[in-house]
Write an enzyme that holds these catalytic residues in place. Sequence first.
Site, short mmCIF file in Angstrom:
data_model
loop_
_atom_site.label_atom_id
_atom_site.label_comp_id
_atom_site.label_asym_id
_atom_site.label_seq_id
_atom_site.Cartn_x
_atom_site.Cartn_y
_atom_site.Cartn_z
N SER A 500 0.85 -1.18 0.00
CA SER A 500 0.00 0.00 0.00
C SER A 500 0.90 1.25 0.00
O SER A 500 1.72 1.40 -0.89
CB SER A 500 -0.97 -0.04 1.18
OG SER A 500 -1.99 0.91 1.05
N ASP A 585 -8.50 -4.98 -6.28
CA ASP A 585 -8.18 -3.97 -5.27
C ASP A 585 -9.02 -2.71 -5.52
O ASP A 585 -8.89 -2.07 -6.56
CB ASP A 585 -6.70 -3.63 -5.33
CG ASP A 585 -6.21 -2.80 -4.17
OD1 ASP A 585 -7.05 -2.12 -3.52
OD2 ASP A 585 -5.01 -2.81 -3.88
N HIS A 617 -6.77 -5.74 -1.88
CA HIS A 617 -5.70 -4.92 -1.34
C HIS A 617 -4.85 -5.76 -0.39
O HIS A 617 -4.93 -5.65 0.83
CB HIS A 617 -6.30 -3.71 -0.61
CG HIS A 617 -5.33 -2.60 -0.38
ND1 HIS A 617 -4.70 -1.92 -1.39
CD2 HIS A 617 -4.88 -2.03 0.77
CE1 HIS A 617 -3.91 -1.00 -0.88
NE2 HIS A 617 -4.00 -1.04 0.42
#
Length: 670
Positions: A500, A585, A617
Amino acid sequence: DTGSISDQTSLKVATTNEFSTSGGFTTSTDIIPREVLFGNPKYASPMLSPDGKYLAFLAPSEDKGVLNVFVNPVSDPLDKARMITNDTSRGIRSAFWAQDSQTILFMQDFEGNENFHLWAINAEDPEAEARDLTPGDEVKASSIMTNKRYPDEIMVGTNERDSKEFDMYRCNYKTGELTLDTQNPGDVVGWGSEDFSFQIRQAVVRNQEDSSTTIRVRDDDQSEWRDLITFPYGENGALVDFCADDGKTCYMTSSLGRETTALLKVDTTTGETIEEIFATDKCNVGGVTIDKDTKEIRAIGYNYARLERKFFDKELEGDYKVLESLAPEGAEVLVSSRTRDEKLWIVNFRRSDGPTEYFYYDQVEKTISPLFVSKPELLEYKLAPMEDVRIPARDGLELVGYLTRAKTDCKTPLILLVHGGPWARDNWGFDSRAQWFANRGYATLQVNYRGSTGYGKTFLHKGDKQWGVGDMQHDLTDSVKWAIEQGIADEDNICVYGGSYGGYACLAGLTFTPDLYKCGVDIVGPSNIKTLLDSIPPYWGPLRNGMLLKIGNVDEDEEFNRKISPLYHVDNIKAPLLIGQGANDPRVKQTEADQIAFSMADKGIPVEYVLYPDEGHGFARPDNRIDFNGRAEKFLATHLGGRAEQFVKPDGSTATFPLETRKKDDTIDV
C-alpha cells in the site's frame, strides 16, 4: 528478465549447514517453512459467548483449509468443535457473538472487493445456514453495533441507498428485517449510539471544503442534531462514549490546546470540558476500557514504543498484575474476550519471539489455564526478538522503530519494511514477515516515519506534502543510514519492501534514492498519485479533500503530481523491482501496477510482476500469500544473497504474469 518470476526452479543461495556454521544467529538454523510462517493459523480469534456457555474461534476447514467459524461448549475439548460456516474461498477474518449468545455474526466480501456484507448464523442449530443481512452487489456494511440491553437487535450502516454514504439501520438479525433508523444527510462519515437507549445519538461529520471534523449529538432519536465540537484540519479527536446520565455528558479524546490527545469528560449541551481525565506528552491516548453499566473509566492504554496502561479501577489493575506475573518475561498482556459477568476471560500474552498463546483466565480464582496456540508449529523453532529503537531524523525528530536482527555479531543485509496507511503505525510484537526475513539472513527495520499516527498532531502533520521527495521519505532514508552506521546493515545489500503506502515508498525509494537500495518489493503500491485518487471508492469521497491536504493538491498542480509520482521517474531506477497486485483492489487499482511495470519493461529495467485475479488490497488466500512470498524469497536471495526455501507453486495459487501475456505493442507513454 521480466518473466523469471514464473520459473518454478529451486534456489538455495546458502544451505542450512553453511548458515549454521556462523555465530550470533537470532533464529533457527533450520529454514522455517513459508507454510508455517504464512499459512493459516490452526486457531485464531477466540470469542466467548456473552453467557459464557460457548467458545467460538476461527480455524481452517478440514477439506479446503479455508478459515471458518467453529463453535464449542466451553467445557468440551477443542477437537469436538463444530464448523458452523462454510466459506470455500477467501476465508472469514471477522466474526463476533450477537448478544443472544446463540448467533454468530460475521463479515465477508467477494474476492477482495471490500464490499463487506454482514452475515448471521445460528450457532446452536447444526442445520442452520448463514443469512446475508445486507444483500446487494455493491452494498458495503459498516458501523456494526450490538447492545446487551437489546439482545435481539443490532445496528448496521450500509450504503445501499447511496454508494457514497452510509445510513444506519436497525436489524432484527433473527428474522433479517432491516428498518431505516437514521438517514445520512450527506456529510456524515461515522455514527455512534447511546448505550442505554440504543439510539443513534452521535454523527461524525467531515467538511469537504476545509476538512474539519465536527461531532454532532442529539438528546434522543426524535431531537434535532446540534454541533458539539469541531476539530479543524490538523487537530484530532473523537467521542468515545456517552456517560450513564442519559448522555448529558460524554467522554472524548481531543488535541485542542495540546500536542497529543487527552481523554476528557465533556458536557454534551455546551461542549465545555468538565474534566481532563488523562493525557501523556509522549503519545496519544489509545484504547479506553469503560464499565458497561456505570460508564466509569477503568483503564486507558497508550503506546509510544510499547503498550502501557493507566488504571482507574483497582480490581482491574489487580487482575492485570496477576496476568503479568504469569506471562513470559517482557510479554504484553491483552484481553481477547470476556463473558458478560466478566468472571471468565480469554487473554493472550503478546511477545515478539513466539506465536500467540491464548489462555482462559478465571477472574474469581485468579488462575489461568491454556486454551490454544495460534500456530503451534512455530514452537518448534527459535524465533528472533524484536527490539524497539530510537532513530534521529536529519532534522532531529525522534523516530520510533522496531528492529529484528538476523545476527548479533556482524552486519547483514537489511530489509526496510515500510508500513502502509500512511496514516497508521507499526507496533512491537510477533511479525511473521520479520521472522521470515531474519531466518533467511536479513535484518528487518520497521519505522514510524513522520505522518504515522499515535504520536501527536505535529508529528502526524509533519508528513503533510512530504511524500516521495519530502521528509516522509527522508525519514526512511535516514533510518537506513542509521542502521548502516550502527553496524547492523550491509550498505551494499539493502531492500525496501512494503504494501500500500509501503509499496509507494518502495517505488519512491528506487526512483528518488536509486543508489541506496539493491532491490525493492512493491505490493499494491500506487505509482501515480493523481490516478490513485481519481479511482478511490465512492464512499471515500468525503475524505478526498483531507487526503489532498495531507498529500498535496495533485488535482490542480500537475507539476507537483509528477514530482512525487514514481511513474514519471522510471528512468532513475537502477535496482530490480518485484510487484505484487490484486486485480480486485478497490483502493489501489491494478492500473497502478500495470503502468509502472509496463514502463520499466519497455525501458529494459529489471521488473517482475505477479497479478492475482481473486485478490484485493493484499493477499488473503493462503495459497496466494505463500505463492507471492515464495517468489519474493527467490527474488531476495538472488539480489541480497540470503537463504531460500525451494519454491513450488501452491496448487491453489492463481498467479498470473501480465508482462508475459500483454501484447507486444502495448507501451506506456510517460
